[in-house]
Every structure is written in C-alpha cells, then in structure tokens.
Enzyme design. Structure first.
Site, PDB file in Angstrom:
ATOM      1  N   ARG A  90     -29.206  31.517  47.127  1.00  0.00           N
ATOM      2  CA  ARG A  90     -29.825  30.486  46.501  1.00  0.00           C
ATOM      3  C   ARG A  90     -30.977  30.709  45.669  1.00  0.00           C
ATOM      4  NH1 ARG A  90     -30.650  23.905  48.167  1.00  0.00           N
ATOM      5  NH2 ARG A  90     -31.390  23.596  46.075  1.00  0.00           N
ATOM      6  N   ASN A 144     -20.391  23.164  46.616  1.00  0.00           N
ATOM      7  CA  ASN A 144     -20.850  23.190  45.268  1.00  0.00           C
ATOM      8  C   ASN A 144     -20.434  24.549  44.693  1.00  0.00           C
ATOM      9  OD1 ASN A 144     -22.092  20.735  44.084  1.00  0.00           O
ATOM     10  ND2 ASN A 144     -23.912  21.272  45.544  1.00  0.00           N
ATOM     11  N   CYS A 164     -18.935  14.246  45.840  1.00  0.00           N
ATOM     12  CA  CYS A 164     -20.415  14.264  45.367  1.00  0.00           C
ATOM     13  C   CYS A 164     -21.123  13.247  45.869  1.00  0.00           C
ATOM     14  CB  CYS A 164     -20.760  14.975  43.904  1.00  0.00           C
ATOM     15  SG  CYS A 164     -22.402  15.142  43.491  1.00  0.00           S
ATOM     16  N   HIS A 194     -21.918  16.792  38.342  1.00  0.00           N
ATOM     17  CA  HIS A 194     -23.260  17.042  37.895  1.00  0.00           C
ATOM     18  C   HIS A 194     -23.586  17.039  36.446  1.00  0.00           C
ATOM     19  CE1 HIS A 194     -24.562  19.369  41.822  1.00  0.00           C
ATOM     20  NE2 HIS A 194     -24.123  18.056  42.176  1.00  0.00           N
ATOM     21  N   TYR A 244     -29.263  15.344  36.925  1.00  0.00           N
ATOM     22  CA  TYR A 244     -29.004  16.956  36.405  1.00  0.00           C
ATOM     23  C   TYR A 244     -28.983  16.840  34.773  1.00  0.00           C
ATOM     24  CZ  TYR A 244     -27.526  18.193  41.023  1.00  0.00           C
ATOM     25  OH  TYR A 244     -27.682  18.645  42.356  1.00  0.00           O
TER      26      TYR A 244
END
Length: 424
Positions: A90, A144, A164, A194, A244
């Site tokens: 990440r 995700n 989500c 998102h 987002y």
C-alpha cells in the site's frame, strides 16, 4: 451457523467481532473461523476476539487457522478482507504514482490498478477452493478494489456480493444530522464502488420524502468540510458525492497535498503496530478507541446485515434492502449487464437484485461509463497479464488519460509489483 473470515489476522477484525457479538440476534453465529497466513497476528487478534465474545456473553466458538481449506469447510458464508502485499505494498501504491503527477491512492488511479492486479488472482484462487470445499457458501467481498474484485468473482460464477462501508457511514452521519434512527434513513446511492453520489436522502424507505435539499441547506457547510470540497460545489451539484470524488473533482489539489505530507499507508502502519500491541494485552476485552481511526466505520454492521439477508435471517421472504456491489443487469442502461455497480438492492437467499434507479444526469453517467471502461480493461489485465493490457487500463483511467503518464506509470507499477505478478 458457521462463518469464515479470510484475512482474519487484520487489525480490522475486532470491529467485525464486536458487531457479531452485539448483533447476535440478527446473525446467530455458532462458529467463527479466522483464517490468515500470519500466525503471529492471528494469535493476537484471535485472543482478543474470544475475549470480546466472552465479555458480551456470546456463546459462539472462535477458532483460528492458517489452513484455508479446513477453515472454510462447512461455512455458510466466507468474508474476504485480505491485503495482498500488506501495508508495504500500500505504501508503494500511494507513492510511485505521485512521481508521474497522479494521485497515489490504494483503490483508484494507478495504485488501485496495482492492487487489483495483485488481488484478483489470489481472490479467485480462494473462491475456487471455497467452491470445491463448500459450493453453497456465499462469498462477501470487502477486499478492495471491491468493484473489480466482485466482478471477477461474479463473472467466474461464484455466489458473491461486494460490500463497502461508504454508504452505511453516510447513512449514520445523515441520521445524526436529521435526529433520526439510522434504519429509517434510505439513501438514493448510485454509482460504482468508490465512485458514488447520494441523489436523495429519504426517511422511511425508498418512497419516503427526499430530505436532501434541506440537509444541504441546513448542514451543507459541515457536509462539505467532511468531504473536503467547497460548499458552492455541493450547492451547484445538488447531490452529495462520496469523499472519493475529491480525487476527481480536485485532482491537482490532492496531488499537491500528497506530495507534502506522509502517506495514509504510513499512518495506518503506525496505527497497526500500536493496535497489535493493544490486542496482545490479556486484559483488553473490547475494541479499542484507536480502531475507529483505522477506517472501516460501521463495517461490522453492514457485514452482519448482508450475511443475515443472504442466509435468510433478515428481511423476510422479500429480502432486505442494502447498498451492495452486484451485476448491473440493466439497472444503468448505459452499462453492460455484467458491469458491477454499487446501488441499493434487495438482498435475499438468491443474492442481490438492484432497485430501480432514475435516469442519471450526464455529469454522473459519463464518469460512471468512463470508469467502467477502465474497470473492463483493469480486470482483463488482472486475469491475463501483459504490459500492453496494463498500459491500456492506465490510459483509460479518468485520472490519467495521457500516454506519457500511462507509459511511465506502467513501468513503475511492474517494477514495484514483480513478486506478485506471475506473468512478469
């Protein structure tokens, strides 16, 4: 009822356990299996999970294992919450895109594509093993990028629904502003994972009065501050975008910010180290307050609601209404039936059926269609590999769209993910 959690060693898991314990009448679990290859984390999380159940008087049995096949055997539902490559991957996803002037984020843009490429093959392997061991089990995907991962699962014929926490988080926030019970607040939630907008906020269900204009008039400043968007933008849109959308509506501003502060990945990694220390304390028997800063607010409640609906314990014969990720099947007429959308759906033992959605303004339909085209190419790259497929997916993404940037991002994505890409 038996549930299995793949990625059970996640620091998220105590949030999930707390929800299972509090909402045991909604979802009566007799056995919960936490599955994770990281034995050290699994021991810490599993110990805290048992203490939370004991404190709240839940008589379900919690076990831990690194053996996926044994863990999912006989499970009624399998929840996926894994992170291939961990926080280190990440951190890279949030860093190298900035070198090309693009948003560095783990679920969208180039970083989101990297995560999809790492994740889809692993999730499909897990799902195939679940199907061999227990073909009747439902798969609930919280991993995700949820939209792309869920689409991979559904197209491979798995019994899967994507989940989500954005919608339930907004539902709880609007309920507080309205002084209402969350269960009474229905969102006209439309888009992709998102990439969603609240077109209406209603009391009492889909046919209730739309209170969104009043919410914006009375609480627009607070809502805008939470989204980190200017109040006039919300007033002109007349809808509430998910946070987002700031990556799209204020891309260059976000990139400039990201270049001057530590990454979210670094913040989360530090939080995880502290949380794991807390989890190891034998006196801790509840989820710590710090976990709220980790993300995933109300994740457990959404997961309980979804599992209960799929397993026949909620909503009666007509099923329950919940925001999920599932096949489009004509809901948004400008998308293919096998696109995966995030909308309100009726959920029951046979799966999720989207509720009707009003005709969307081109401002939203256009971005949804554009991003879905990227997701088509992203899934193709995840399934078949190849530099050209990665390049095409990046070129198609609304946040990239320039060939020089796509070329540079392709090189960086491959260089930073070689160990996870079998075709490299």
């Amino acid at each position: 009822m038996k549930l299995a959690v793949v990625g059970g060693g996640s620091t998220y898991t105590p949030e999930l356990i707390d929800g299972f314990a509090r909402l045991r009448d909604t979802l009566p679990i007799s056995e919960l299996v936490l599955i994770d290859p990281a034995a050290d984390r699994l021991q810490l999380v599993g110990g805290l999970a048992r203490r939370i159940f004991a404190k709240q008087g839940h008589d379900g049995r919690i076990t831990t294992t690194s053996d996926l096949d044994a863990g999912v055997a006989g499970a009624d539902a399998v929840l996926l919450q894994l992170r291939v490559g961990g926080q280190a991957a990440r951190q890279r996803d949030e860093t190298w895109p900035l070198e090309c002037g693009c948003v560095g984020q783990e679920t969208t843009g180039a970083g989101g594509l990297a995560k999809a490429l790492r994740t889809v093959p692993v999730v499909l392997d897990i799902a195939e093993r679940v199907r061999r061991t227990n073909p009747d089990a439902w798969i609930i995907d919280f991993t995700n990028p949820v939209g792309i991962v869920t689409r991979a699962l559904l197209q491979a014929g798995h019994k899967a629904v994507g989940l989500c926490n954005v919608a339930i988080h907004l539902q709880r926030k609007f309920a507080a502003l309205l002084g209402a019970e969350p269960a009474q607040v229905h969102l006209d939630h439309v888009g992709l994972n998102h990439l969603t907008w609240e077109l209406g906020v209603r009391l009492g269900g889909p046919g209730g009065e739309d209170l969104l204009p009043g919410l914006l008039a009375e609480h627009g400043e607070k809502i805008a501050d939470d989204l980190r968007l200017p109040r006039p933008v919300l007033d002109r849109l007349g809808v509430i975008p998910s946070y987002y959308l700031r990556y799209y509506y204020a891309h260059d501003e976000v990139v400039a910010e990201m270049r001057t502060k530590s990454s979210r990945a670094a913040e989360v990694a530090a939080m995880e180290r502290e949380l794991l220390k807390m989890y190891g304390d034998p006196a801790l028997d509840e989820k710590p307050a710090l976990l709220a800063k980790r993300g995933g607010a109300f994740y457990s409640e959404a997961a309980v609601d979804l599992a209960a609906a799929l397993l026949g314990g909620r909503g009666g014969t007509d099923g329950a209404i919940q925001v999920v990720n599932t096949f489009n099947n004509g809901t948004l007429p400008f998308l293919a039936d096998d696109a995966v959308i995030e909308v309100q759906a009726r959920v029951g033992a046979t799966g999720a059926t989207p509720l009707p959605v009003p005709r969307l303004d081109p401002l939203y339909a256009g971005l949804i269609a554009h991003t879905t085209a990227y997701e088509d190419l992203a899934l193709d790259a995840a399934l078949r590999g190849g530099r050209d497929r990665v390049f095409k997916a990046l070129l198609a993404h609304p946040l990239i769209g320039q060939y020089e940037a796509a070329e540079a991002l392709t090189d960086r994505l491959i260089a930073h993910n070689r160990e996870h890409l079998a075709w490299v």
